[in-house]
Design a protein around this motif. Structure first.
Motif, mmCIF file in Angstrom:
data_model
loop_
_atom_site.group_PDB
_atom_site.id
_atom_site.type_symbol
_atom_site.label_atom_id
_atom_site.label_comp_id
_atom_site.label_asym_id
_atom_site.label_seq_id
_atom_site.Cartn_x
_atom_site.Cartn_y
_atom_site.Cartn_z
ATOM 1 N N LEU A 88 -14.837 58.028 59.481
ATOM 2 C CA LEU A 88 -14.367 58.903 58.307
ATOM 3 C C LEU A 88 -13.244 59.924 58.872
ATOM 4 O O LEU A 88 -12.377 60.338 58.042
ATOM 5 C CB LEU A 88 -15.552 59.820 57.763
ATOM 6 N N ASP B 88 -8.931 55.981 55.893
ATOM 7 C CA ASP B 88 -8.773 56.529 54.583
ATOM 8 C C ASP B 88 -9.768 55.840 53.747
ATOM 9 O O ASP B 88 -10.163 54.798 53.976
ATOM 10 C CB ASP B 88 -7.231 56.147 53.896
ATOM 11 N N ARG C 175 -13.063 60.374 52.210
ATOM 12 C CA ARG C 175 -12.378 61.325 52.986
ATOM 13 C C ARG C 175 -11.309 62.132 52.273
ATOM 14 O O ARG C 175 -10.995 63.272 52.524
ATOM 15 C CB ARG C 175 -11.389 60.394 54.063
ATOM 16 N N ASP D 250 -10.779 65.943 52.234
ATOM 17 C CA ASP D 250 -9.820 66.647 52.305
ATOM 18 C C ASP D 250 -9.406 67.773 51.422
ATOM 19 O O ASP D 250 -8.776 68.973 51.721
ATOM 20 C CB ASP D 250 -8.589 65.747 52.128
ATOM 21 N N LEU E 134 -12.161 68.120 58.123
ATOM 22 C CA LEU E 134 -11.359 67.497 56.997
ATOM 23 C C LEU E 134 -11.110 68.746 55.827
ATOM 24 O O LEU E 134 -10.115 69.083 55.187
ATOM 25 C CB LEU E 134 -12.052 66.451 55.997
#
Length: 261
Positions: free
Chosen positions: A16, A20, A24, A28, A120
């Motif tokens: 992860l 992509d 994810r 983000d 992330l």
């Protein structure tokens, strides 16, 4: 300071961090969608302790690469967030006030269940992080109680981030692509969890291994679902669950994320 929700996120495969996927992309944007915390208390499925939970007092927690067989680029990732030893001590104090024993780890770093989602969510690594273990052999009720003891942290600007996986049967992974569809036994379990969370049916959730369809097939062992109960408990007795994300990776890893508020 805005009161924070508590979170349960599914961290899936360590890939992860590099690959992509819908999960994810969700992570983000998750940090920016929340009030900024003064610190995070991460509760990961990948740190289990016997007898009592442990908190890490590391002032600069190392990035632990607790996996094997992945590309070199994954092992080169560092997440240099500052530690939050005062938050770890506050968590320990709250647990002790609730009558629980606590272990203190002076220098334990962040395992991938913590640093992958955090990297992330907060890519600048500028939010201090402490980590707490789950209980090896502890049941859902024990982890709900851990969370309940930590509920005051929400009012103190600390984000309780519980990281596991809504489903986690790696014995069923046979090289499926990241976008492989979920079989019925994965989808059915996820639907049941959502329905019980929506209904506030904690009794059924605590008994999920007997009550939920395909429970043992999705969780041959408990540890990747137990963080969910910590997040649920830490949000308070009247907490409402909101599913923030749902997707599946490699057919068998449900990547659902929930906020409790």
């Amino acid at each position: 300071m805005s009161r924070l929700p508590t979170l349960f996120v599914s961290h899936g495969s360590p890939m992860l961090a590099l690959q992509d996927s819908p999960a994810r992309r969700f992570l983000d944007g998750l940090g920016a969608s929340l009030p900024r915390p003064r610190a995070v208390l991460a509760v990961s499925a990948h740190w289990e302790t016997l007898g009592a939970p442990a908190v890490s007092l590391a002032p600069r927690p190392a990035t632990i690469h607790d996996f094997g067989g992945f590309p070199r680029a994954l092992f080169e990732i560092q997440y240099p967030a500052p530690g939050a030893p005062e938050v770890a001590e506050r968590a320990a104090s709250l647990l002790e006030q609730a009558g629980m024993a606590v272990q203190r780890a002076p220098d334990r770093g962040l395992d991938h269940g913590a640093w992958v989602p955090l990297r992330l969510m907060y890519p600048q690594a500028d939010v201090p992080v402490a980590q707490m273990s789950i209980l090896h052999g502890g049941d859902p009720a024990a982890h709900l109680a851990l969370g309940q003891a930590l509920a005051a942290l929400r009012e103190e600007g600390v984000l309780v981030l519980a990281s596991g996986s809504l489903t986690h049967n790696l014995y069923e992974y046979r090289g499926q692509g990241v976008d492989a569809p979920a079989p019925g036994w994965v989808a059915g379990f996820g639907d049941w969890i959502k329905a019980r969370l929506d209904a506030g049916d904690r009794a059924a959730l605590l008994d999920y291994r007997r009550a939920a369809p395909y429970a043992a097939q999705n969780h041959p062992t408990d540890e990747h679902l137990l963080p969910l109960f910590v997040a649920l408990g830490a949000a308070g007795p009247q907490a409402h669950a909101t599913r923030l994300h749902a997707s599946v990776e490699h057919g068998v890893l449900a990547m659902d994320a929930y906020a409790f508020d």
